[in-house]
Structure formats: structure tokens, C-alpha cells
Design a protein around this motif. Sequence first.
Motif, short mmCIF file in Angstrom:
data_model
loop_
_atom_site.label_atom_id
_atom_site.label_comp_id
_atom_site.label_asym_id
_atom_site.label_seq_id
_atom_site.Cartn_x
_atom_site.Cartn_y
_atom_site.Cartn_z
N LEU A 251 13.69 -32.83 3.50
CA LEU A 251 12.80 -32.18 4.45
C LEU A 251 13.13 -30.69 4.47
CD1 LEU A 251 10.65 -32.25 6.71
CD2 LEU A 251 12.50 -32.75 8.32
N THR A 252 12.13 -29.86 4.15
CA THR A 252 12.33 -28.42 4.07
C THR A 252 11.28 -27.71 4.93
OG1 THR A 252 10.82 -28.02 2.20
CG2 THR A 252 13.05 -28.74 1.68
N ARG A 253 11.39 -26.39 4.92
CA ARG A 253 10.37 -25.55 5.54
C ARG A 253 10.02 -24.44 4.58
NH1 ARG A 253 10.57 -23.43 11.84
NH2 ARG A 253 8.33 -23.11 12.06
N ASN A 254 8.73 -24.26 4.29
CA ASN A 254 8.35 -23.25 3.32
C ASN A 254 8.12 -21.89 3.98
OD1 ASN A 254 5.75 -23.29 4.48
ND2 ASN A 254 4.95 -24.73 2.95
N GLY A 255 7.76 -20.92 3.16
CA GLY A 255 7.59 -19.56 3.65
C GLY A 255 6.49 -19.41 4.66
N GLY A 256 5.52 -20.31 4.62
CA GLY A 256 4.42 -20.27 5.58
C GLY A 256 4.73 -20.97 6.89
N GLY A 257 5.93 -21.55 6.98
CA GLY A 257 6.33 -22.24 8.21
C GLY A 257 6.03 -23.72 8.22
N ASP A 258 5.37 -24.24 7.16
CA ASP A 258 5.06 -25.67 7.12
C ASP A 258 6.33 -26.49 6.93
OD1 ASP A 258 2.41 -24.96 7.25
OD2 ASP A 258 2.06 -25.19 5.09
N TYR A 259 6.41 -27.64 7.59
CA TYR A 259 7.46 -28.61 7.34
C TYR A 259 7.03 -29.47 6.15
CZ TYR A 259 9.24 -27.21 11.90
OH TYR A 259 9.73 -26.49 12.94
N VAL A 260 7.88 -29.57 5.13
CA VAL A 260 7.49 -30.19 3.87
C VAL A 260 8.50 -31.26 3.48
CG1 VAL A 260 6.99 -29.80 1.42
CG2 VAL A 260 6.41 -28.04 3.11
N ILE A 261 8.02 -32.42 3.03
CA ILE A 261 8.86 -33.44 2.41
C ILE A 261 8.69 -33.32 0.91
CG2 ILE A 261 9.31 -35.89 2.12
CD1 ILE A 261 8.31 -36.35 4.94
N ASP A 262 9.79 -33.01 0.21
CA ASP A 262 9.81 -32.92 -1.24
C ASP A 262 10.59 -34.09 -1.80
OD1 ASP A 262 8.55 -30.22 -2.00
OD2 ASP A 262 9.97 -29.64 -0.45
N ALA A 263 10.18 -34.58 -2.97
CA ALA A 263 10.83 -35.74 -3.58
C ALA A 263 11.19 -35.46 -5.03
CB ALA A 263 9.91 -36.96 -3.51
N THR A 264 12.23 -36.14 -5.50
CA THR A 264 12.63 -36.07 -6.90
C THR A 264 12.96 -37.47 -7.41
OG1 THR A 264 14.19 -35.09 -8.49
CG2 THR A 264 15.06 -35.67 -6.31
N THR A 265 12.70 -37.69 -8.69
CA THR A 265 13.07 -38.97 -9.32
C THR A 265 13.95 -38.74 -10.55
OG1 THR A 265 11.01 -38.96 -10.62
CG2 THR A 265 10.99 -40.16 -8.52
N ASP A 266 14.39 -37.49 -10.75
CA ASP A 266 15.23 -37.19 -11.90
C ASP A 266 16.47 -36.38 -11.52
OD1 ASP A 266 14.15 -34.72 -11.37
OD2 ASP A 266 13.17 -34.47 -13.32
N GLY A 267 16.98 -36.63 -10.32
CA GLY A 267 18.20 -35.97 -9.91
C GLY A 267 18.06 -34.52 -9.53
N GLY A 268 16.89 -34.14 -9.11
CA GLY A 268 16.69 -32.78 -8.62
C GLY A 268 16.25 -31.78 -9.66
#
Length: 283
Positions: A251-268
Motif C-alpha cells: 500500500l503506497t501513496r503516489n504524488g497525486g495523493g492517491d492511496y494505491v495498492i501495487d502488486a508483484t509476482t516476480d519478487g519486486g
Amino acid sequence: MATRSLLGTSDGGRSWHQLGEPDKPIRSVHFVSPTQGWGIAGGTDPQSVHGWLVPKEGATLVTTRDGGVTWSPLDGPSNPQTVCFSDSVQGWVGTQRDGVYRYQNIAQGQSWSLALQRPDQPAADLGATTLIQCAGSQALWVLFLGGGAAMSHSPYIAYATANGSSWRAVLNEPMTMHQAGVPPGPDSYPPSFSAVDPGDAVFVGDGPATNVAQCVIASAGGASLRRTGAIQNASETFAAAFTSVTTGWVLTRNGGGDYVIDATTDGGYHWSEQLAVPPTSAG
């Protein structure tokens, strides 16, 4: 955990119902079975810190044996901030000032002992925090946050143990911690982290100056570090959850202030956005 209440589910999250709470509100919980769990209750000035609601001081340790319907106090270290148990007879508590305490319930009786002393002694008003995650019968991953920041650097250091007695310093913020021989962490601010098993954990974040959340995978109990990719346009992370060293969510926050869920399936190495919520909608 909800903002103002404790919720439970017995059908995999399809439905939720409110559980009981002790006299003071519960800040965080950890369960080893559907019925047995422990929590941190009360305390002053709770702050959200990388997936935990952490009180500053004055909190107490509580336990339940009926799935959270009722709670009772449990004697333990003063000013607990985080808690996790491997099973009913062994657990850990992270405290603000001392470090990590280990609980054992053996034939000779119940006991708490200081297992890992904080390597720093930050001022009480800087918001020092001890985050812990169990990873096996005697394994624990720890992240000490020193609080405060200067020149885009904020102190932190991570430790790991596989046997509950010998510890390895895994990574740190070298400009502020000054721990000789300890590799640098993902970036200059404390990262979110997720313990996968006794040998592996994933650290992601936090770089206000770089505006990315770098991923570092610790293996072999922290003896080996591998820097993979980074989440772009993400200067701050709030929590990480990995089911393996390859698959996880942050769970991150981008430059525009949106709360974002990012996912990875290859170890980042690569990341994909799963959900973005504007701050006015997230509250």
C-alpha cells in the motif's frame, strides 16, 4: 482491526461481525488460532506506522481465548507497542524504549526476558517504534524506527533471529544509525516489511527524496540481500504483505495523493497497480 472497533470473520472474509474489546481500545492483534490471540490495548497518541496502529506509551497487553469476544489483561513489559506469538507458549512484544521481550510458558512457569536491546536510545518525544513479525516457532523479524528525520534521512535498523537467541543485523539507514558492517536498507526512510518465513523477508520503501519505493529481499536469515525493482511515483509506503518472496502487495501513496495498492509476482522486479483511491474517498 477497524478504525474504532474490532471485527471478526468466520467465512474467509465474506461477512464480518463486531467482537468485544477490553476497557481500552485495541490497537493491534495477533492470533495463533481462531480462538486464541493477543493484543495491544490503550496507550497515548496512537499513530499508523507501516501496518500497525502504534501507541506512544501507556498501553497494555491483553489476551483472548474465545476468538475476541472477551479480553483479559496479561502481565508483561511496560509500554508495549507490538505483539506476536508463535504459539500458546511462546511470544514476543516490541517496546518503545527497551526493545524486544520474549515470553515463554514452560514447566518452571511463565516469564518475560529482554531478548533484543535497542541499539539506539532515541528521545521519548521522537516517536521511537519497535515493529515485529513472527515467522516460525522461534523466528522473528524486527524493525526499529528511531523517529525524527533530518536532511531526508530517518533512522531505522532491522534484525532477524531463527532460534530466538542469536540475532543478525540485516539492514539499516547508514547515515543515521552508524552501524559498522550493516548493509544499507532500501532507502533513507523506514520501509514497510513482510516476514515470509524464518529465512526470508521483504522490505519495500521509503524514499521521499527519490520518490520511489525500492524493494529489497532478505534471505538466509538476513545474511543475503537482493535489490530488485522499485515502485515508481511512490515516496511513501503504509504496509506490505508477501505470501512468498515473489508474490506480494504494498500500500503506497503516489504524488497525486492517491492511496494505491501495487502488486508483484516476480519478487519486486515489476509492479502493477491494482487499485487507486483518491484521498477524499479514503478519508
